[in-house]
Every structure is written in C-alpha cells, then in structure tokens.
Design an enzyme around this catalytic site. Structure first.
Site, short mmCIF file in Angstrom:
data_model
loop_
_atom_site.label_atom_id
_atom_site.label_comp_id
_atom_site.label_asym_id
_atom_site.label_seq_id
_atom_site.Cartn_x
_atom_site.Cartn_y
_atom_site.Cartn_z
N LYS A 73 34.91 43.22 26.72
CA LYS A 73 35.51 41.64 27.05
C LYS A 73 34.47 40.88 26.36
CE LYS A 73 37.30 42.25 31.46
NZ LYS A 73 38.82 41.77 31.47
N ARG A 105 45.35 49.96 36.16
CA ARG A 105 46.30 50.43 36.45
C ARG A 105 46.33 51.82 36.36
NH1 ARG A 105 48.96 47.37 31.31
NH2 ARG A 105 47.35 46.04 32.44
N1 BES Z 1 40.29 42.71 35.56
C1 BES Z 1 41.10 42.29 34.60
C2 BES Z 1 42.37 41.31 34.82
C3 BES Z 1 41.48 40.04 35.48
C4 BES Z 1 41.33 39.03 34.30
C5 BES Z 1 41.11 39.75 36.64
C6 BES Z 1 40.88 37.74 34.95
C7 BES Z 1 40.75 38.49 36.90
C8 BES Z 1 40.77 37.49 36.09
C9 BES Z 1 41.71 43.61 34.15
O1 BES Z 1 41.14 44.69 34.11
C10 BES Z 1 42.00 43.35 32.58
O2 BES Z 1 41.26 43.15 31.90
N2 BES Z 1 43.11 43.13 32.01
C11 BES Z 1 43.70 42.96 30.87
C12 BES Z 1 45.09 43.94 30.48
C13 BES Z 1 44.93 43.94 29.08
C14 BES Z 1 44.14 44.75 28.12
C15 BES Z 1 46.42 44.45 28.68
C16 BES Z 1 43.94 41.57 30.82
O3 BES Z 1 44.38 40.87 31.67
O4 BES Z 1 43.48 40.92 29.89
ZN ZN Z 2 39.84 45.17 32.35
#
Ligand code: BES
Ligand code: ZN
Ligand code: ZN
Length: 515
Positions: free
Chosen positions: A284, A358
């Site tokens: 990230k 997921r």
């Molecule tokens: N934990 C994150 C989602 C999240 C984002 C929770 C902001 C709380 C606040 C999750 O694991 C994630 O990173 N999801 C990605 C999915 C994408 C790679 C398809 C996202 O939402 O960007």
């Molecule tokens: Zn994630």
C-alpha cells in the site's frame, strides 16, 4: 461506573446533574416540560423563550442551581436537544444518553441522572438503550496518551424510568445495556490497538480471556492445524509475516444443549482479523497506512458479539470464527500471480496480495461450514470501494439469502445502525474468472465491493449467507456528540439485536430469521 435505575421521580433523584431530552419546538407550558418548568422556577421556559435551545438534535443548554423553585434535588440541569418527537426511538435514546454523559463528563460531573422520555416504549428496552449509549459515549481512544488524557470519569449513572415504571424491567434492561455497551467498547478497544500490540497471538489471548471469563468453548488453530485442514488461502496471506497466524473458534451453546443436530439451523459469525494490512508485496502507499491497524475490526466484532452472547444467554447456539494474521511483504510472502488452494478445494490466482481479506474469509467460511454452520454472517473491513459508494454512513450488505439480509437490515434499523444492500447478480462473478485457476482474487476496477463479495460467495455454497463490508463505517474520522472519534464498534449492536430477534422467533416457534 456504577449503574442504577430508578422507578421514582426525577425531581427527587439524588445526582449531581440531571439530563433531560427536549424535543424540537416543544413548549414549556404543557405536558412534561410544564412540570419541569415549575420545578425549576421558570428556567425551562426562560431557556426556550430565549431560543437558546430549540430541541434540534445535538443542542445543549446547561444550567447550575436549577432548583430555584425548590423542586429539584440535582444542582445542575442539562437540556439535550432530541430532534423531532415522532422520530425519537430507542436508537435516539442511546444517542441522547451518549451525548449527555460526554457533555457532563467534560464539566467534571460525577453522577448523572438520565430522563430519556421515550413514552409508550418498554421501560426495560429504554433503560438498555440509555445505558448502552452512555457506556459507548464514555469510551475514549486515548489509551496511550500520558498528557492531555481525559482522566475524568462519570462514577454513577441513574436511569430514571419515572414513577410507576416496572422496577424489575428497568433493572434487567440496564443490565443488558451494560453487557452490550461494554462489549461494543471491547470491540473498539481491540480495533484501536496498534498492530504491534494486537498481533494474532495477542488477539487469540483476548479471545481465550473472554472464553474463560464468560464461559464459551474455545479452540485456537495454529499453523500446523491449518495446514492439516488445507487452508491454503488463509496461509498464503500469513506467509510473509513473522507473527504466527491464529484461527479462533468460539462456541456458545444454550443451557442444556451439547451439540448441533444434523440439519439444525446453526448461525456462525465470521470476522476478518488482519491485525495489520500493509498490502503485502502489492504494498500500500504510505499515506494513512497507520489506519490499517483496524483491519481486524471484523474479527473484533465477532469477539465482541460472542462476549455479549455468553452473558445474555440467548436460546440459540452461535459459532464465532476469526481467522487472524498480518499481511506483510517479505522474502517468504505470496507473490502476485501465485496460485493457492483453498480449504474447499478451489484454486485461486492471487493477482493482488492487498486483496487478502477475502482469502482468509474463504477458509474461515469453509471451516464454519465444516463445524456445521448453516447460516453465516461474515463481516470485514474488506474494500476501500465501499466508502466511495456509501461513505461512513451505511455499511454495505450483500448475500445469498434475502430474508437474512432483510432481518439484519431491520435489526440494524432498530439500534440505529444503517445497512445498504448492494446487488450480487451472478454476472459479477465473471469479473473474478482466472485464466490459470478457478478464480482470481480481484475483479478489476468496476464494482470493487461487489466483486469482493462475489469472491466470498464462491465459498458460501449451500449456506444461507450475508456479508457486511464495514470498511467505511468501522472507523470515525470525526467525533460525534455521542461518540469519540476512532473505532465505532459498528455491527456489534445490530448482530446482538439480530440474535435477539431470532431468539424471539425461535421461542414463538416459527424458526424465523432467515432460512
Ligand atoms: N483492508 C483493505 C480495505 C480497506 C481500505 C479497509 C480502507 C479500510 C479502509 C483491503 O484489504 C484492501 O486493501 N482492499 C483493496 C482491494 C483491491 C486490491 C481489489 C482495496 O480496497 O483497495
Ligand atoms: Zn488489503
Ligand atoms: Zn485488508
């Protein structure tokens, strides 16, 4: 905080401050306020005439020595705007209580009497909502501050049911409110902890503690057991971390029941427990990454609900499943393009290691199924996309059982938590088709919240299933009058109310609550 109830008159309640709900455009010359106005020697009409308070939600008017008329024992009075009288329900009582205690604590008040004024409602439920709202209102996320920490406490809370109220119902309601409020705060406390202090091992210790304290059966799977179970999806996420992964299993059985009969309805709650989400190899960006400590809130929600259920003892069995791991980059970490095999046997191409929630839920749901669950509600801070769609107001809900979804939405409405259903047509599943494996873990830019749910659906075969995406609602960027900023504890109250509704239906013999 000592919690008491009173079936006596508010005027005679021995507290430092009384907090009273005042409705929008309410008049001081009739009904309840007329009496309060007389007791305070005309203070209430003076405040309303000066338009210092119009009864709008969140408004406050605070006075010392309100007993000029000699009619009040309390030496301070807080009038709290409660909005339209017609819209004033149990969830507003909870917010009234939270706002009142927060306001009074900031003024160093030690004992508070609450006059919630929800007429015609069950006294016990009003008391429960008031106590739960007050406890939630008093939670602060400043655990590690050593300066400017909120050190003040409200030591005694009295919920005043009024003359003629059913004393036993009040007492029982306040006790339920205490259990629910403390459990919501338990979840918020876990979510608030930095990643270093809330590793999978520590989270499992917390689960063990609630199991010991309140009497739940518990099993914690370590990596070796997960390997035996073939949980390749979950383990692929854990691979990059030095912290050992854990899968917590908590079981609540009603008294006299020892096992689940074949084909019997069995509810399981499954929560995402990513104790820190760096994104893994699909790292990230640094901005706001510190917030990813709350990526275990789904799991913390399951623990909070189980903690309360163990004390409230509903007549239905409930299973809690929390897969917990960090998501870290390292030389051992799963790489984009790797193919992993889930417990169900399905193969998954991991396109993006940041779509890890997921993956762990897939095996969590499969394990719940193996333990006999027939109805599964999973909850997760799953997608950033859900806050683009619904902001921090509504939790996204999707699933395969419309009756179950409706029940959860309605249970939420009753406690003041909003859920908004997104569609889950089978067309979305096309987006997660893989060229090399059965499915892939991301579905492209479009409909990100839905394709995440479509992925979990692949593992919910044969179940009545609902999925809650709490990524937008589990964390509040701003304080509200009734709640601090930070972890909100969203969905704990909804799920407890859902279980209560199911229990009522089971006792009435119609087996409702989804099929
Ligand atoms: N934990 C994150 C989602 C999240 C984002 C929770 C902001 C709380 C606040 C999750 O694991 C994630 O990173 N999801 C990605 C999915 C994408 C790679 C398809 C996202 O939402 O960007
Ligand atoms: Zn994630
Ligand atoms: Zn995540």
């Amino acid at each position: 905080m000592e919690i008491q109830t009173s079936d006596g008159r508010y005027a005679e309640t021995d507290v430092q401050a009384l907090a009273v709900a005042v409705f929008k455009d309410e008049k001081a010359d009739e009904g309840f306020l007329k009496e309060l106005d007389a007791a305070t020697g005309g203070l209430v009409s003076s405040i309303l005439e000066a338009e210092e308070l119009k009864g709008k939600e969140g408004e406050m008017a605070y006075v010392h020595l309100p007993n000029a008329g000699g009619g009040l024992k309390a030496r301070r009075l807080l009038l709290v705007g409660a909005g339209e009288k017609d819209d004033y329900k149990l969830s507003q009582v909870s917010q009234f209580a939270g706002a009142a205690v927060r306001h009074l604590r900031a003024r160093s008040v030690k004992s508070v009497g609450l006059v919630a004024r929800l007429e015609g409602a069950d006294a016990g439920r009003v008391a429960a909502a008031a106590v739960e709202g007050a406890l939630i209102g008093l939670f602060e996320p400043d655990k590690y501050r050593t300066v400017d920490k909120e050190e003040r406490t409200v030591d005694r809370l009295v919920v005043i049911g009024g003359e003629g109220a059913d004393a036993e119902a009040l007492r029982r309601g306040a006790e339920r409110g205490r259990v629910v409020g403390e459990s919501v705060n338990f979840t918020r406390d876990l979510a608030n902890e930095p990643g270093a202090y809330m590793t999978p091992t520590i989270m499992a210790e917390r689960a063990q503690q609630i199991a010991n304290e309140f009497g739940l059966e518990i099993d914690v799977l370590d990596q070796a057991r997960m390997e035996e179970e073939g949980m390749g999806a979950f383990l692929s996420v854990a691979r990059g971390s030095d912290q050992p992964p854990k899968m917590m299993i908590l079981k609540y059985m009603p008294e006299g029941k020892t096992s689940i009969n074949d084909g019997e309805d069995y509810l399981a709650l499954v929560g995402k427990g990513i104790t820190f989400d760096t994104g893994g190899i699909s790292l990230k960006p640094g901005e706001n990454m510190e917030l990813m400590k709350y990526d275990m809130t789904g799991g913390a929600t399951v623990l909070g609900v189980m903690r309360a259920i163990a004390q409230l003892k509903p007549p239905v069995p409930v299973l809690g499943v929390v897969p917990a791991t960090e998501n870290m980059p390292s030389g051992k970490a799963t790489k984009p393009g790797d193919v992993v095999r889930a417990m169900s046997g399905k193969t998954i191409e991991v396109i993006n290691t940041d779509a890890e929630g997921r993956l762990i839920l897939a095996d969590g749901v499969s394990y719940a199924k193996k333990l006999g669950a027939t109805r599964v509600i999973d909850m997760a801070t799953l997608t950033g996309a859900v806050s683009i769609a619904l902001g921090d107001v509504n939790t996204g809900i999707m699933g395969t059982d419309q009756e179950l979804i409706n029940e959860v939405i309605e249970a939420g409405r009753e406690v003041g938590e909003k859920f908004w259903q997104l569609p889950l047509d089978k067309e979305y599943t096309k987006q997660i088709k893989s060229d090399i494996a059965d499915i892939k873990n991301v579905g492209g830019r479009k409909a990100g919240t839905i394709t995440a749910a479509a992925f979990i659906k692949e593992f919910a075969d044969g179940l009545s299933w609902a999925h809650l995406d709490i990524a937008g609602t589990a964390w509040g960027d701003e304080a509200k009058p009734f709640r601090s900023k930070g972890p909100t504890g969203v969905a704990v109250r909804t799920l407890l109310n859902y279980v209560e509704r199911v229990s009522r239906a089971a006792e009435a013999g119609d087996g409702g609550g989804g099929t």
